[in-house]
Design a protein around this motif. Structure first.
Motif, mmCIF file in Angstrom:
data_model
loop_
_atom_site.group_PDB
_atom_site.id
_atom_site.type_symbol
_atom_site.label_atom_id
_atom_site.label_comp_id
_atom_site.label_asym_id
_atom_site.label_seq_id
_atom_site.Cartn_x
_atom_site.Cartn_y
_atom_site.Cartn_z
ATOM 1 N N TYR A 96 -9.447 42.821 18.640
ATOM 2 C CA TYR A 96 -9.343 41.386 18.232
ATOM 3 C C TYR A 96 -8.203 40.581 17.378
ATOM 4 C CZ TYR A 96 -11.590 39.859 22.500
ATOM 5 O OH TYR A 96 -11.939 39.840 23.927
ATOM 6 N N VAL B 222 -17.839 38.464 23.804
ATOM 7 C CA VAL B 222 -18.930 37.905 23.135
ATOM 8 C C VAL B 222 -20.186 38.314 23.587
ATOM 9 C CG1 VAL B 222 -19.677 35.894 22.134
ATOM 10 C CG2 VAL B 222 -17.177 36.434 21.892
ATOM 11 N N GLY C 297 -12.281 37.122 26.542
ATOM 12 C CA GLY C 297 -13.108 36.990 25.239
ATOM 13 C C GLY C 297 -14.597 36.469 25.445
ATOM 14 N N VAL D 120 -12.203 34.952 18.213
ATOM 15 C CA VAL D 120 -13.151 36.066 18.529
ATOM 16 C C VAL D 120 -13.307 37.116 17.552
ATOM 17 C CG1 VAL D 120 -13.638 37.707 20.185
ATOM 18 C CG2 VAL D 120 -12.748 35.468 21.125
ATOM 19 N N TRP E 46 -7.121 31.903 19.231
ATOM 20 C CA TRP E 46 -8.253 32.291 20.086
ATOM 21 C C TRP E 46 -8.688 33.572 19.818
ATOM 22 C CZ3 TRP E 46 -12.456 31.208 22.762
ATOM 23 C CH2 TRP E 46 -12.892 32.280 23.391
ATOM 24 N N TYR E 47 -7.637 34.536 19.816
ATOM 25 C CA TYR E 47 -8.310 35.885 19.519
ATOM 26 C C TYR E 47 -8.488 36.166 18.092
ATOM 27 C CZ TYR E 47 -6.130 38.124 23.770
ATOM 28 O OH TYR E 47 -5.869 38.521 25.054
#
Ligand code: RET
Length: 249
Positions: free
Chosen positions: A60, A225, A221, A20, A16-17
């Motif tokens: 990130y 964005v 996150g 991003v 996930w990180y």
């Protein structure tokens, strides 16, 4: 309360990180590419915005690798966790605040330069913003309930920033003309609407330890964005119809 799902995305090498991180990296390249279509004198907002997403990409990357974090003692672990009522620990991603310390002043610069505000107004707003981020960091790393004292200082600083952006900036941008007025309104509403959710995320994550760090990762996150790449595209596309000279730049 049901136990919260542990998605194991904050343990190490989190997809996930890293996802991003990829969004931030691609946005940086896109902003730089868009700058090439402009004469050098028209690239200020491209450069500021690309700088913002570049710093976020590195933050990130760090979090994806499981770095830039430190555990703090928590006296009342989140509801549903096995340790309720006992002492435990929670990882605090302090690297976020290093990112925000660099990038939130740049986001404000993007916005306040669009309103053509005086240098003094821009500087004091950025100073309040830095106070907000640093109090958030120190509060996050504090185990005792003094952390909420830092949160209150941070909120006061945030209200000052909010006031400058909403009450001082909007009429100034409108006075510069229809185009700056409309770009400022769109980007300003997005900014204030999204920034308002950060102290809420903090309150239930670093603050109150109510949600799992994995949920925190998703919450921040999504906010990041919207606040960086989406804000950036709106701002840069809006500036295609504004000459820097109209803003006194
Ligand atoms: C903290 C806690 C202290 C009180 C307040 C906070 C606000 C943080 C904000 C962060 C914005 C970050 C952005 C990042 C971009 O990707 C520090 C959470 C008010 C508004 C826009």
């Amino acid at each position: 309360v049901a136990p919260q799902a542990d998605l194991s995305i904050t343990d190490h090498a989190s997809d996930w990180y890293f996802a991003v991180c990829a969004i931030m990296t691609v946005s940086t390249l896109a902003f730089m590419a868009m700058s090439m279509g402009q004469p050098r004198g028209n690239r200020l907002f491209h450069y500021i915005t690309a700088g913002i997403t570049m710093v976020a990409a590195i933050a990130y990357f760090s979090m994806g690798a499981g770095l830039g974090q430190a555990p703090i003692n928590v006296e009342f672990p989140r509801p549903g966790s096995a340790q309720v009522g006992s002492a435990g620990s929670r990882e605090i991603f302090y690297v976020r605040y290093i990112d925000w310390f660099v990038t939130t002043p740049l986001l404000l610069l993007d916005l306040l330069l669009t309103a053509g505000l005086p240098t003094a107004t821009i500087l004091i707003t950025i100073l309040a913003d830095e106070v907000m981020i640093v109090t958030g960091l120190v509060g996050a790393l504090t185990s005792s309930s003094y952390k909420w004292g830092y949160f209150v200082f941070g909120m006061l600083a945030f209200f000052f920033v909010f006031y400058q952006v909403a009450i001082v900036g909007l009429p100034a941008a409108r006075a510069l003309g229809a185009q700056p007025g409309s770009v400022y309104l769109r980007c300003g509403v997005l900014t204030l609407g999204i920034w308002f959710l950060y102290p809420i995320a903090w309150g239930i994550s670093e603050g109150g330890n109510v949600i799992h760090p994995d949920s925190e990762a998703i919450f921040y996150g999504i906010l990041d964005v919207i606040a960086k790449p989406i804000f950036g595209f709106m701002l840069i596309l809006g500036h295609r119809n504004i000459a820097p000279a109209d803003l006194g730049l």
